[in-house]
Design an enzyme around this catalytic site. Sequence first.
Site, mmCIF file in Angstrom:
data_model
loop_
_atom_site.group_PDB
_atom_site.id
_atom_site.type_symbol
_atom_site.label_atom_id
_atom_site.label_comp_id
_atom_site.label_asym_id
_atom_site.label_seq_id
_atom_site.Cartn_x
_atom_site.Cartn_y
_atom_site.Cartn_z
ATOM 1 N N ASP A 123 -7.312 -1.638 3.657
ATOM 2 C CA ASP A 123 -6.346 -2.694 3.339
ATOM 3 C C ASP A 123 -6.717 -4.043 3.961
ATOM 4 O O ASP A 123 -6.145 -5.065 3.587
ATOM 5 C CB ASP A 123 -4.949 -2.301 3.847
ATOM 6 C CG ASP A 123 -4.412 -1.068 3.146
ATOM 7 O OD1 ASP A 123 -4.678 -0.921 1.940
ATOM 8 O OD2 ASP A 123 -3.742 -0.258 3.804
ATOM 9 N N ASP B 164 0.852 -1.189 0.000
ATOM 10 C CA ASP B 164 0.000 0.000 0.000
ATOM 11 C C ASP B 164 0.891 1.244 0.000
ATOM 12 O O ASP B 164 2.086 1.158 0.324
ATOM 13 C CB ASP B 164 -0.898 -0.021 1.240
ATOM 14 C CG ASP B 164 -1.707 1.240 1.383
ATOM 15 O OD1 ASP B 164 -2.345 1.637 0.410
ATOM 16 O OD2 ASP B 164 -1.676 1.832 2.483
ATOM 17 N N ASP C 20 -1.931 -0.630 6.044
ATOM 18 C CA ASP C 20 -2.162 -0.112 7.387
ATOM 19 C C ASP C 20 -3.576 0.390 7.631
ATOM 20 O O ASP C 20 -3.957 0.629 8.762
ATOM 21 C CB ASP C 20 -1.181 1.029 7.691
ATOM 22 C CG ASP C 20 -1.564 2.320 6.992
ATOM 23 O OD1 ASP C 20 -2.056 2.254 5.854
ATOM 24 O OD2 ASP C 20 -1.380 3.392 7.606
#
Length: 632
Positions: A514, A314, A510
């Site tokens: 996600d 990410d 995080d």
Amino acid sequence: MSRLDLDALRRAAKPGLVALPAIGLAAGLIAHFAGAGDAASVIWTLVTLPVLAALVVEIVTSLRRGETGLDIVAALSMSAALIFGEHLAAAVVALMYAGGQHLEDFAARRARREMTDLLARVPRTAMRHRNGGLEEVPLDDIVPGDRLMIRRGDVAPVDGTVAEGTALLDESALTGESLPMRRAAGEPVMSGSTNAGDAFDLSATHRAAESTYAGIVRLVEQAQRSRAPMARMADRYAMGFLALTLLIAGVAWSTSGDPIRAVAVLVVATPCPLILAVPVALVAGLSRAAGLGVLIKGARVLERMGEVRSIVIDKTGTLTDGRPRIAETTVVGGLTVDEALRLAASLDQASKHPIAQAIVREARDRGLVLATPQGVAETSGEGVAGQVDGRAVIVGGRAFVTGRLGIAFGDGAPAAENGAVTVALAVDGRLAAEFVLTDTLREGTGALLAALRRFGVERLVLATGDRRAVAATVTAGLDFDDVRAELTPDQKVLAVVAERKSGPVMMIGDGVNDAPALAASDVGVAMGARGTAASAEAADVVLLVDRLDRILPGMQIARRARVIALQSVLAGIGLSLAGMVAAALGHITPVQGALLQEAIDVAVILNALRALRIAPAVPAGQETPGHAAKAA
């Protein structure tokens, strides 16, 4: 009686089961050398029988649970030794077996050292301010908003913020960083941190059960209960080893006509390093990783980490720092840069928006004294208006501020461009300043990606919900195979699934968005220091320190621990088989076989414990005092 009660009873009985054959063995040897051979045989038989009885109970209990193992070989070897008059060998096997159980327990406790230390630090009570005094209360009584006194040496019982002054916190047990961290008033304090300085007051933001440390404790307990595929494979192979042992013993007896050779074969095979080595090495690896701030949820995950071939990462808060900083300030009129920042930050204290908090943090880092805002009105996601020191202040996106002022805004440029966010400030009805904030790439990211390539990762993919222009700017010059932008949570899941063609996939993220992708990956890694509870819950690995570069040491420990486990198994089984063949040929007596097997078991366990001393490499330029201390 419950399984837990039985386990507690067995643990309490183990010291006696070791002491009894040890004393009996010595007493029997004295009687033997004194010429009382029959008395010695009786003594050796009497001290063997309690160990054999306890072993039979253990075997029956295991069979009822559907589990089988090499305890059967130990029972057969002791029984055969007694039946064929090898009383000394029976006593030696009894002592070695009971001692081996103690050795295994010691090794397991030693392997769990770092995780056990985390559990042992859980506080039970806290000192709470109430009615002008202090009261000691259970953790369950603490609610958000309570003001707690954290004395020197106390462990922060809940997540919170420093109420006033400065706190000096030792976070090494959580993050592996050896140097204490300073936290100013208003800054967050992670539960589980130890106060290394003077007493300070903590303003609780979470209940104890919802705090970071409580979540860590739950994850540690889950990891300690887990069993790895390799451990289950070892159990299956153990039954094959049992069959092979019985075959060799039977052939030795039938071809030589000497049952003592069969007894010697059984004794050499008792107990088996196949069972001992795998769990000890893998749990030691889990503990070593925990000491570096990499909490792996079980031995099964540890095994898979070493096999990862693709990593999906990410962007915000993972690849980037996740804390926007002011890169440029433009003032209009008579305000100085510091005065403009002070006014904006004073008003933004009333907002929880990440951009507002970034402006407040920047002002405090510069040592600016902030005023208390009055008459605050916030438009969610757009901006804030209010009074600061008697002046009318508006802070927010360009369109929000100019709209409030009733003026046209230039060319209508978007509030964000190429990863930067522009925040406007108006004071007393006039545009006063603009701040350009950027979310910077984590330091050493390029070196980390290169190190992952050398480690054997074949595919590196960025998956973000941000716009393509932002993703392209952030990843410029980085070694990514693919950059996927403007993804929804469902599309992130598809990105993870698509990478499986290259092998096991790791996803690192995080945020709440996600969590589905973390759950869909083979190994999900959450940035737990500032990540959300949802992502930490869905992940297989939680990085307790806010450093992406810890993922590489975690993977190195995982792979090395697995190699050590295999080394221990292969060496132990090889030596055991060689000893069994020698016993079948009549070169080893039952007593010699018992001593030989114990030496093999000790060597195997000591080798498995080497996983506690794994010193993972750190990408060049990313060494820290915490890394150096752990490596030493």
